[in-house]
Design a protein around this motif. Sequence first.
Motif, PDB file in Angstrom:
ATOM      1  N   ILE A 168     -41.990  27.832  10.901  1.00  0.00           N
ATOM      2  CA  ILE A 168     -41.238  26.568  10.111  1.00  0.00           C
ATOM      3  C   ILE A 168     -40.071  27.286   9.066  1.00  0.00           C
ATOM      4  O   ILE A 168     -40.437  28.182   8.468  1.00  0.00           O
ATOM      5  N   VAL A 169     -39.084  26.424   9.026  1.00  0.00           N
ATOM      6  CA  VAL A 169     -38.163  26.762   8.133  1.00  0.00           C
ATOM      7  C   VAL A 169     -37.472  25.560   7.398  1.00  0.00           C
ATOM      8  O   VAL A 169     -37.244  24.605   8.038  1.00  0.00           O
ATOM      9  N   GLN A 170     -37.377  25.746   6.077  1.00  0.00           N
ATOM     10  CA  GLN A 170     -36.819  24.365   5.731  1.00  0.00           C
ATOM     11  C   GLN A 170     -35.534  25.084   4.607  1.00  0.00           C
ATOM     12  O   GLN A 170     -35.552  26.072   3.962  1.00  0.00           O
ATOM     13  N   ALA A 171     -34.506  24.487   4.696  1.00  0.00           N
ATOM     14  CA  ALA A 171     -33.136  24.886   4.095  1.00  0.00           C
ATOM     15  C   ALA A 171     -32.404  23.443   3.531  1.00  0.00           C
ATOM     16  O   ALA A 171     -32.802  22.506   4.073  1.00  0.00           O
ATOM     17  N   ASP A 172     -31.670  23.717   2.283  1.00  0.00           N
ATOM     18  CA  ASP A 172     -31.054  22.654   1.954  1.00  0.00           C
ATOM     19  C   ASP A 172     -30.124  22.018   2.823  1.00  0.00           C
ATOM     20  O   ASP A 172     -29.120  22.892   3.560  1.00  0.00           O
ATOM     21  N   GLY A 175     -44.309  16.456  -0.917  1.00  0.00           N
ATOM     22  CA  GLY A 175     -45.045  15.806   0.055  1.00  0.00           C
ATOM     23  C   GLY A 175     -44.336  15.497   1.064  1.00  0.00           C
ATOM     24  O   GLY A 175     -45.121  15.151   2.115  1.00  0.00           O
ATOM     25  N   ILE A 176     -43.158  15.877   1.405  1.00  0.00           N
ATOM     26  CA  ILE A 176     -42.469  15.586   2.471  1.00  0.00           C
ATOM     27  C   ILE A 176     -43.015  16.443   3.614  1.00  0.00           C
ATOM     28  O   ILE A 176     -42.976  15.966   4.851  1.00  0.00           O
ATOM     29  N   ALA A 177     -43.057  17.768   3.487  1.00  0.00           N
ATOM     30  CA  ALA A 177     -43.562  18.551   4.491  1.00  0.00           C
ATOM     31  C   ALA A 177     -45.106  18.121   4.999  1.00  0.00           C
ATOM     32  O   ALA A 177     -45.450  18.240   6.147  1.00  0.00           O
ATOM     33  N   ALA A 178     -45.821  18.074   3.938  1.00  0.00           N
ATOM     34  CA  ALA A 178     -47.159  17.541   4.364  1.00  0.00           C
ATOM     35  C   ALA A 178     -47.230  16.322   5.397  1.00  0.00           C
ATOM     36  O   ALA A 178     -47.892  16.028   6.112  1.00  0.00           O
ATOM     37  N   ASP A 179     -46.486  15.245   4.856  1.00  0.00           N
ATOM     38  CA  ASP A 179     -46.355  14.043   5.736  1.00  0.00           C
ATOM     39  C   ASP A 179     -45.836  14.503   7.048  1.00  0.00           C
ATOM     40  O   ASP A 179     -46.317  13.879   8.120  1.00  0.00           O
ATOM     41  N   ILE A 180     -44.783  15.288   7.294  1.00  0.00           N
ATOM     42  CA  ILE A 180     -44.345  15.557   8.755  1.00  0.00           C
ATOM     43  C   ILE A 180     -45.370  16.374   9.430  1.00  0.00           C
ATOM     44  O   ILE A 180     -45.829  15.571  10.634  1.00  0.00           O
ATOM     45  N   PHE A 181     -45.905  17.447   8.876  1.00  0.00           N
ATOM     46  CA  PHE A 181     -46.735  18.205   9.649  1.00  0.00           C
ATOM     47  C   PHE A 181     -48.387  17.490   9.962  1.00  0.00           C
ATOM     48  O   PHE A 181     -48.935  17.791  10.729  1.00  0.00           O
ATOM     49  N   SER A 182     -48.503  16.650   9.005  1.00  0.00           N
ATOM     50  CA  SER A 182     -49.800  16.087   9.224  1.00  0.00           C
ATOM     51  C   SER A 182     -49.744  15.163  10.294  1.00  0.00           C
ATOM     52  O   SER A 182     -50.651  15.012  11.214  1.00  0.00           O
ATOM     53  N   GLU A 239     -30.177  15.839  -2.528  1.00  0.00           N
ATOM     54  CA  GLU A 239     -31.545  15.647  -2.590  1.00  0.00           C
ATOM     55  C   GLU A 239     -31.855  15.404  -0.864  1.00  0.00           C
ATOM     56  O   GLU A 239     -32.794  14.667  -0.547  1.00  0.00           O
ATOM     57  N   GLN A 240     -31.470  16.441  -0.070  1.00  0.00           N
ATOM     58  CA  GLN A 240     -31.614  16.279   1.196  1.00  0.00           C
ATOM     59  C   GLN A 240     -31.971  17.684   1.847  1.00  0.00           C
ATOM     60  O   GLN A 240     -31.591  18.728   1.108  1.00  0.00           O
ATOM     61  N   ALA A 241     -32.827  17.839   2.814  1.00  0.00           N
ATOM     62  CA  ALA A 241     -33.354  19.339   3.419  1.00  0.00           C
ATOM     63  C   ALA A 241     -33.174  19.034   5.134  1.00  0.00           C
ATOM     64  O   ALA A 241     -33.234  18.094   5.497  1.00  0.00           O
ATOM     65  N   ASN A 242     -32.884  20.139   5.672  1.00  0.00           N
ATOM     66  CA  ASN A 242     -33.166  20.366   7.047  1.00  0.00           C
ATOM     67  C   ASN A 242     -34.412  20.976   7.257  1.00  0.00           C
ATOM     68  O   ASN A 242     -34.743  21.938   6.810  1.00  0.00           O
ATOM     69  N   MET A 243     -35.395  20.365   8.240  1.00  0.00           N
ATOM     70  CA  MET A 243     -36.548  21.137   8.303  1.00  0.00           C
ATOM     71  C   MET A 243     -36.288  21.493   9.964  1.00  0.00           C
ATOM     72  O   MET A 243     -36.410  20.608  10.819  1.00  0.00           O
TER      73      MET A 243
END
Length: 417
Positions: free
Chosen positions: A303-307, A284-291, A312-316
Amino acid sequence: MSPIVMKFGGTSVADLERINHVADLVAKQAETSPGGVAVIVSAMAGQTNHLVSLATGAAGAGVVGENFDDEYDVIVSSGEQVTSGLLALALRKRGLKARSWLGWQMPMLTNDIHGKARIRDIDGEAFSQAVGSGEIAVVAGFQGRTKEDRITTLGRGGSDTSAVAVAAALHAERCDIYTDVDGVYTTDPRIVPKAQRIEKISYEEMLEMASLGAKVLQTRSVEMAMNHRVPIRVLSSFAEVGADNSGTLVCDEDEIMEKQVVSGIAYSRDEAKISLLGVSNHPGIAADIFSRLAEANVNVDMIVQADARGPEQANMVFTCTERDSELAISVLQDAKSKIGFESIVVDRDVAKVSVIGVGMRSHTGVAKTMFDALSAKGINIQVISTSEIKISVLIDSSYTELAVRALHTAYGLDAES
């Protein structure tokens, strides 16, 4: 016998000399169009900017608020009214039956979002009858009216959109959009002198090119043309009357006999790359950011998401227009504690370069050719985005022209000298 719709932008009607030239082009078209002619015009070059400055100055502090944006539309739409009247007079002087039509007279019905209204319908029985009778209708573009009879304007590219809407309502043979170039090219001829004019291009390709930086047509007009299957022809208003001026036809893919694997190379420098580092990586983190960005009307592209390095962290990473970047950063910073991220990094020295072609659907190796060509020039790719008929890459802006030239050659688009 279907009518022809002709549209002329601000540079095409910049002064009285240009308006008289447009009148000659319209008169020539009327000779061979038994179904009638409708003409859509923009304001004379520079007039809309002048009207905007008057409106914002009168409103105080250069701000148009929701309590008076309807009057703002009344002011800024008047430039097209002047042009339509002048062209109608020029046509009458040539012995032709002509009259001007404003958006509310047709009427072109829109929603009530002033400044960026969307067309709902053209309830134009009288207008259609006038065109069918042989009267040349000169329509003020960029404007419509609400159901409460208030004037609206259509926003950026509004006159092109007006023209396609009129063509759809009249079931026109095609919509000819006259501009200061003689068609759609495989890329910007100012960067690649060997760029070629494209004879035919599909709606899908033109929509991608327009959205990816090509300035010839606005995306709204192409979307409407595709939805209503209105052929668009892009051609020059600066050609001599009667000269060969075939331009580029935007049409259904099925009408193109031999499809190129890649039809064109587009680029955009109006880009910003925003990196959210150390984002909490949970569902749900991507939905939260882009909403949140969507609610702020920030149009996100790649959009690119990577570890990330942390557990338990990612770079968006995402891109948006440079002008929207400050708003995007503000929205995300305000929600930092709720989203959960360590820092934001923004890079505005980037550009997006894209290859477009319906032939990609049936050919392999298109991406390899792109990556090989950029690698050979030492150009690093930061972000990649694809669709069925396009591949876009984000690169350092200083390499934009080099990348465009390299890709144009790599896909065999250079004209033979």
